[in-house]
Design a protein around this motif. Structure first.
Motif, PDB file in Angstrom:
ATOM      1  N   UNK A 108     119.087 -83.287  29.182  1.00 24.55           N
ATOM      2  CA  UNK A 108     118.344 -84.542  29.329  1.00 24.55           C
ATOM      3  C   UNK A 108     117.299 -84.684  28.238  1.00 24.55           C
ATOM      4  N   UNK A 109     116.607 -83.587  27.943  1.00 24.07           N
ATOM      5  CA  UNK A 109     115.578 -83.619  26.895  1.00 24.07           C
ATOM      6  C   UNK A 109     116.203 -83.951  25.540  1.00 24.07           C
ATOM      7  N   UNK A 110     117.327 -83.293  25.221  1.00 20.93           N
ATOM      8  CA  UNK A 110     118.008 -83.528  23.948  1.00 20.93           C
ATOM      9  C   UNK A 110     118.460 -84.980  23.819  1.00 20.93           C
ATOM     10  N   UNK A 111     118.957 -85.545  24.909  1.00 20.04           N
ATOM     11  CA  UNK A 111     119.427 -86.925  24.871  1.00 20.04           C
ATOM     12  C   UNK A 111     118.268 -87.911  24.710  1.00 20.04           C
ATOM     13  N   UNK A 112     117.135 -87.601  25.303  1.00 20.37           N
ATOM     14  CA  UNK A 112     115.953 -88.454  25.096  1.00 20.37           C
ATOM     15  C   UNK A 112     115.500 -88.363  23.645  1.00 20.37           C
ATOM     16  N   UNK A 113     115.557 -87.177  23.069  1.00 23.50           N
ATOM     17  CA  UNK A 113     115.199 -87.008  21.658  1.00 23.50           C
ATOM     18  C   UNK A 113     116.136 -87.824  20.761  1.00 23.50           C
ATOM     19  N   UNK A 114     117.434 -87.831  21.076  1.00 21.44           N
ATOM     20  CA  UNK A 114     118.399 -88.625  20.312  1.00 21.44           C
ATOM     21  C   UNK A 114     118.107 -90.111  20.452  1.00 21.44           C
ATOM     22  N   UNK A 115     117.840 -90.539  21.695  1.00 21.50           N
ATOM     23  CA  UNK A 115     117.491 -91.944  21.929  1.00 21.50           C
ATOM     24  C   UNK A 115     116.254 -92.339  21.119  1.00 21.50           C
ATOM     25  N   UNK A 116     115.246 -91.492  21.148  1.00 17.33           N
ATOM     26  CA  UNK A 116     113.986 -91.819  20.467  1.00 17.33           C
ATOM     27  C   UNK A 116     114.157 -91.853  18.951  1.00 17.33           C
ATOM     28  N   UNK A 117     115.083 -91.055  18.414  1.00 17.10           N
ATOM     29  CA  UNK A 117     115.333 -91.113  16.969  1.00 17.10           C
ATOM     30  C   UNK A 117     115.884 -92.481  16.577  1.00 17.10           C
ATOM     31  N   UNK A 118     116.704 -93.074  17.438  1.00 15.83           N
ATOM     32  CA  UNK A 118     117.239 -94.406  17.171  1.00 15.83           C
ATOM     33  C   UNK A 118     116.192 -95.487  17.432  1.00 15.83           C
ATOM     34  N   UNK A 119     115.369 -95.291  18.443  1.00 16.61           N
ATOM     35  CA  UNK A 119     114.302 -96.257  18.723  1.00 16.61           C
ATOM     36  C   UNK A 119     113.311 -96.316  17.555  1.00 16.61           C
TER      37      UNK A 119
END
Length: 238
Positions: A108-119
């Motif tokens: 979950x943490x890794x996926x939030x980090x990926x999302x935030x890189x795109x944001x």
């Protein structure tokens, strides 16, 4: 008799509408409360960081609590409102107490980090946000379904391909947002930003461990391609 039947149907329909309205308002109130709670938490953290009264142990416990709050908020808040800049420091903390509290939630943490890189890319400029949102970015938190984004098939979800060509992207900060992303640096394999209106220097993408191809042709970038990692091809107009 028919009049009574119609009256009963109207009352049933009105009751259904009332229930839907109450459900919507209740859900909205919950989201607003959570959002305000987290914002207050972040304000408290900033204030606490200026005070020498709190102990190190208390600070670590607080960080763990806020990291878990950030995980809980991710599926609840609208994507555009998720506080990446406040949450990422909590989620990426290397303190053992924090990592223990997140055990089993690493994906979950890794996926939030990926999302935030795109944001961060979206937030690099108003024009970039307009262009990408027109392609469906930020409509939901399922970033792998966004136009031009390809993710690896295994868990955790990571971005391994970005195809953002012919979108009239013109932000001088967009390349910087991509090239400085630690999340993308660990997963991105292919990047296509060709046929846009990008300006500024060409980054080296030196820290991108898996990157093989970057297409920057048909832009207005300046300078030469610097020292790049062996095996990386950067396509430019020169």
């Amino acid at each position: 008799y028919r009049s009574e039947e119609l009256g009963g149907k109207r009352r049933t329909d009105a009751e259904r509408r009332r229930r839907r309205t109450n459900w919507f308002l209740g859900t909205l109130a919950t989201l607003i409360t959570l959002y305000l709670l987290v914002n207050n938490i972040f304000l408290d953290v900033r204030f606490a960081s200026l005070s020498s009264a709190s102990s190190s142990e208390e600070s670590v416990k607080t960080t763990s609590t806020y990291a878990l709050a950030c995980l809980s908020l991710f599926p609840l808040l609208p994507p555009a409102n998720y506080p990446c800049s406040q949450c990422l420091p909590f989620l990426s903390s290397s303190d053992s107490t924090v990592t223990d509290s997140l055990k089993g939630l690493e994906n979950n943490v890794t996926e939030i980090e990926s999302f935030c890189s795109l944001k961060t890319i979206v937030d690099s400029s108003t024009s970039t946000a307009t262009a990408l949102k027109a392609q469906g970015w930020m409509e939901n938190s399922d970033f792998c379904s966004w136009s031009g984004v390809t993710c690896a098939s295994d868990k955790p979800l990571r971005v391994n391909k970005l195809t953002l060509n012919k979108l009239s992207l013109d932000s001088p900060f967009l390349l910087s947002a991509i090239s400085t992303s630690t999340s993308l640096a660990s997963s991105l394999q292919f990047l296509d930003l060709s046929s846009n209106k990008l300006t500024g220097p060409i980054p080296t993408f030196r820290d991108f461990k898996l990157l093989s191809t970057v297409d920057l042709r048909n832009n207005s970038l300046s300078g030469m391609v610097g020292d790049v990692r062996e095996g990386v091809t950067i396509l430019t107009d020169d």
